[in-house]
Each structure stands twice: as C-alpha cells, then as structure tokens.
Design an enzyme around this catalytic site. Structure first.
Site, PDB file in Angstrom:
ATOM      1  N   ASN A 167       0.852  -1.192   0.000  1.00  0.00           N
ATOM      2  CA  ASN A 167       0.000   0.000   0.000  1.00  0.00           C
ATOM      3  C   ASN A 167       0.884   1.237   0.000  1.00  0.00           C
ATOM      4  OD1 ASN A 167       0.760   0.605   2.667  1.00  0.00           O
ATOM      5  ND2 ASN A 167      -1.161  -0.085   3.563  1.00  0.00           N
ATOM      6  N   GLU A 168       0.267   2.381  -0.183  1.00  0.00           N
ATOM      7  CA  GLU A 168       1.007   3.633  -0.329  1.00  0.00           C
ATOM      8  C   GLU A 168       1.712   4.060   0.950  1.00  0.00           C
ATOM      9  OE1 GLU A 168      -2.630   6.768  -0.123  1.00  0.00           O
ATOM     10  OE2 GLU A 168      -2.881   4.918  -1.245  1.00  0.00           O
ATOM     11  N   HIS A 169       1.408   3.380   2.065  1.00  0.00           N
ATOM     12  CA  HIS A 169       1.975   3.770   3.356  1.00  0.00           C
ATOM     13  C   HIS A 169       3.215   2.977   3.723  1.00  0.00           C
ATOM     14  CE1 HIS A 169      -1.329   6.461   3.825  1.00  0.00           C
ATOM     15  NE2 HIS A 169      -2.205   5.498   3.743  1.00  0.00           N
TER      16      HIS A 169
END
EC number: 2.8.3.8
Length: 532
Positions: free
Chosen positions: A328-330
């Site tokens: 994910n983008e995190h």
C-alpha cells in the site's frame, strides 16, 4: 541543554503565521497530544494563528475530534496544502474550508512527500508528469479547494518538448512528528509504530528550512542506548521531545492486551493467519474473486482504499497470499492488510518490509508495480474516474494519482450503484433485490482524478470490475465485456449507466464459479507473471 519538555512548552515554540507540517495518517503516527495542546493554546490565547498547514497525509481518525479538527477555528488557519481529507473524520475542518475563509490546495500524496525531499536536500522543487490532465493540473484548477484558492502551488512547464508539472520546494517552519522512543539526544526509533509515513522527510525539510522539529514519543531512553539500526530519525534533526506515556499505536481495538500495542502490526512478530475467516459468499466476494483472476504469479500489487483492500483475504483463502506481494502507499510490502480483521487500511499483519514513504512513492512513480486495485467513485463515458470530490465531500486523491500514473495494469473495483443497494446470490446467479439510489457510472465526473485519455496514451490496461459486470477501457471509453449470471443487460446495467453503453461483440458471462461456495482453485491455476 535538555530537549525534553512539556507539550505546553513545545507548542509555545510555534509562532503566528508559520508553515506547520504535520505527519500521521488515520490513527497511525498521529501526534495527538501535540495537536490537542496546540488547539487548547489557540482557544485560550488566540495563538498561534494564520497558520499554513502542509499535510501529506490525514492525521486523526476520531470522528469529529482531534486530528485536523484541531485546526477548525476561525483565524487559526490561513492556507492548507494536503492530499487527503475526510468529512466523516474531520467535519469541522472541512466546514471551515467550505466557507472560503482559508485557501486550500490538493495534490498527490507522493508529490507532497517528494516536495519534502526536495526541500530537505536543497533542491528547487519537484518536476513530475504525475497529475497531468487531472484536477491538480493548473489548467484544470490546480487542486483548488474553494473560490479563495487562486494561487495553486504548481506550474505547467515544458522540458525538451514534454509537458511537466513543477512544484516549488516548500519551507517548513515547524514540524510535528511522532515516534515510539527518543533518547536524551533526540534520536528517535519507531519500534511500536506500524509505519514511518514520511516523518524523517518532514523533519529533514524542516531543519533545512531553519525550522523547529517537535517529536511526540511514548518514552525517553538514556542517551546512546538505542540500537542504531532501529533509529529512523537522527538526533540533530530534533529540537523538542514531548513524552506521552499513554500514546497508543493505533486504536485500542487493534492493541494486543499483553503488550499494550500489537507486535504483529509493527513487524516485531509474525501472526498466525489460520483464524482469519474467509469472506462470506456475497456480491462483494464475487467481485473480489473476479479481481483475483487478474493476479499473476510474482505480481507486485498496490491496494487502494475501498472494497479492494479485502482482496488479500481472498488470496489467503485461495492459498496464493505468499505468491504475490501486496503493497500500500503507506510503505507496506507483503503481509495481510489489517482490514482483514476490521482494522485500519494503513498497517499490515506480517509485513515483509515497512518502507519510508519517499521510497514507496519513488518505487511507484518509477513503474515498480505490476497491477493496482483501486476503488470506484464515479466513472464517465470517456472512462475518467473521480475518487476525490463528491459535492461537499472533499476526499482528495491520497496516493491515487501517483499510483495510476505508472502502473501497467489498473483494476478499478466497486459496485455499479450505491446507497441502499441490496443483492443476493442464489444458485450461482446474482439477484438485485434493491437497486442503489446513486449511479456510479455518470455522464460527467465531478472531478477528474484519473484521466483515461492519458492512460491510453501511456499504453495502460484498465478494467472496471463491478458487482454485476466488467468493463475495459476501450478507444472511446468503458466497454462492457462481461456480465454476471442472472443479470439482465438492459434492466440491471444499461438503465443504470449514465452514458451510451458500448457493448463488446464478444460479451461473455462471468464464470459461475465466482458465485458459488467452492474455491476457484487459484493455487493450481495462477498464471505466470513477468517476475515469476
């Protein structure tokens, strides 16, 4: 001189009119004590006021309290630049933005992290193609949030005949960040945190600006006692340390009672997954199963917010979770997103790596992904997508624009309608019992977060997988290529689409196995990918 001080003394270091950077997203890494103390000081003293906020992410998830609501007071803000917002979490903040009393600008999360990197390394700014043709392009509003926002922080430039977007470096006067442990010299480790979320990039940008970095931590350790391999922010970047012993990793429901935090989400231990229950058979599960058919052995995958976050549960059930890599983008690489047990989308159980935000977005922007699965807000007849604005609900794109700019295969996932939609599966066939009040396939999207023409020019493959049909992006827009068993083309699809429906001459029926209980058998039939 000691860097350790009270929250009150640390917040007193923030002057009127400064640019304030804040890290954290949802419950992860929210500097909650600092934000609460900042709000209280403004309410009692009227200071600091006229702040310019730099918000790469979305700190705070307590509905109506904390997080960005801490700034929702007349005179407290002058300008906002951010990537993500939520009316459900921060209604008071968005109410202020709606009045036009505060300038507001939206851009992509990855671009904001890269702006911090440019500032921290003394570069003039960020040059990127990410966002061309979308609402953050200055020709289409430059991400302006309201009528008062007339000076977008982005310019259209040309380099060797190619259009680019340029974002100047952003001075950060004060940074509010968070970690787990600081030693007496300010070296900060993140051992109980689920992510790092650009904290070091924010601190570096602030120090390069001559600013003040304030860190909230759970505890202080003796100087020099931290394992240097766990330190994510070096001491010379930190000016003030505020200790908050009651600091929680996420929310209480995600904590392990034996530890007060969840080591499986912080990467300290691996969690057994045999108690994760498969999703019950439903239209949503059938949709996710159809999405799973787009997986390839060895794929590196991004998951965006929405129904797609539950795709790893299907992969686990099918026995292929370890044969692909969900991200994910995190910063998450591998593992099972915590949404599997009703938790936050930000962390994951059993992650193989938890990377800093600047790496994650550089990886995405560099084309490191094979496929992404993202939610559907609105789709129009050209194939454009909106996930960032719905009337008064201003969400922003988060990492969506960065993710869709370079990923080779894009799969948008969501229901065809929403708002009261009820359906059931009966003997391998889908039945719509009550239609949703709102159509997602509309004549014109409110805001272009994904530009279909740009995607075609880049040669990307794009699918729109819904509960009852699958569309692909054709030469002029979405083309219907599959229909669920039990669904009537005219009644259940054509009448619910707000534009002239293009139907493939090779229209087929979705596999009935998607709508029945037994496994799909992906463990033995997963196609080979480029990395396999």
């Amino acid at each position: 001189m000691s860097k350790i001080m009270s929250a009150t003394d640390a917040i007193a270091l923030i002057p009127d009119g400064c640019t304030l950077g804040v890290t954290g997203t949802g419950p992860a890494l929210e500097p909650d004590l600092l934000l609460a103390t900042l709000e209280q000081r403004f309410l009692t003293e009227g200071r600091p006021g006229a702040l310019s906020l730099f918000l790469p992410m979305l700190p705070g998830d307590r509905k109506g309290e904390g997080g960005l609501n801490s700034f929702a007071h007349k005179g407290m803000m002058r300008q906002v630049m951010g990537a993500s917002f939520s009316r459900a979490r921060h209604p008071a903040f968005l109410d202020i933005m709606e009045t036009g009393e505060v300038e507001g600008y939206i851009t992509g999360m990855g671009t904001m992290i890269q702006i911090l990197t440019a500032t921290g390394s003394g570069k003039p700014g960020v040059v990127t193609k990410v966002g061309l043709g979308t609402f953050i392009d200055p020709r289409h509003g430059g991400g302006a949030m309201n009528a008062a926002s007339v000076s977008p922080p982005v310019r259209l430039i040309e380099i060797e005949g190619e259009e680019m977007l340029f974002y100047p470096a952003q001075k950060i006067d004060v940074a509010l960040i968070r970690g787990t442990t600081a030693d007496e010299n300010g070296y900060v480790s993140f051992e109980e945190e689920t992510n790092t979320l650009g904290a070091v990039e924010m601190a570096l940008a602030c120090k390069a600006s001559g600013g003040t970095v304030i860190v909230q931590v759970k505890r202080v350790a003796r100087a020099g006692s931290l394992d240097p391999r766990t330190v994510r922010i070096p001491g010379p970047l930190i000016d003030a340390i505020v200790v908050h012993p009651a600091q929680t990793q996420l929310s209480p429901m995600m904590a392990d009672p034996a530890h007060g935090w969840n080591p499986f989400l912080a990467g300290a231990l691996k969690r057994p997954l045999d108690d994760i229950r498969p999703l019950p058979l439903s239209a949503e599960k059938a949709l996710l199963r159809r999405a799973a058919l787009e997986l390839r052995e060895g794929d590196v995958i991004n998951l965006g917010a929405g129904v797609a976050t539950r795709l790893p549960i299907v992969a686990l059930e099918e026995g292929i979770l370890d044969r692909v890599t969900f991200t994910n983008e995190h910063g998450i690489f591998g593992g099972l997103m915590a949404t599997a047990v009703g938790g936050s989308f930000v962390p994951a159980f059993n992650a193989d790596a938890i990377m800093d935000s600047v790496f994650q977005f550089n990886f995405y922007d560099g084309g490191g992904l094979d496929v992404t699965f993202l939610g559907i807000g609105q789709v129009d007849g050209s194939g454009n997508l909106n996930v960032s604005r719905f009337g008064a609900e201003v969400n922003g794109p988060g990492g969506f624009i960065n993710i869709t700019s370079k990923t080779r295969r894009i799969v948008f996932c969501g229901t065809l309608t929403s708002g009261g939609l009820r359906s059931r599966i009966d003997e391998g066939r889908l039945r719509i019992e009550q239609e949703g009040r709102f159509g997602k396939f509309v004549p014109r999207v409110e805001e272009v977060t994904f530009n279909a023409a740009e995607a075609r020019a880049r040669g990307q493959e794009v699918l729109y997988i819904t509960d009852r049909a699958v569309f692909r992006l054709g030469e002029t827009g979405p083309e219907l290529i599959e229909i669920a068993p039990g669904i009537d083309l005219d009644r259940d699809i054509r009448s619910r689409v707000g534009f002239e429906l293009a139907v493939s001459p090779r229209l087929s029926v979705m596999a009935e196995a998607l709508f029945r209980e037994p496994l799909l058998g992906l463990a033995s039939s997963l196609p080979k990918g480029d990395r396999a």
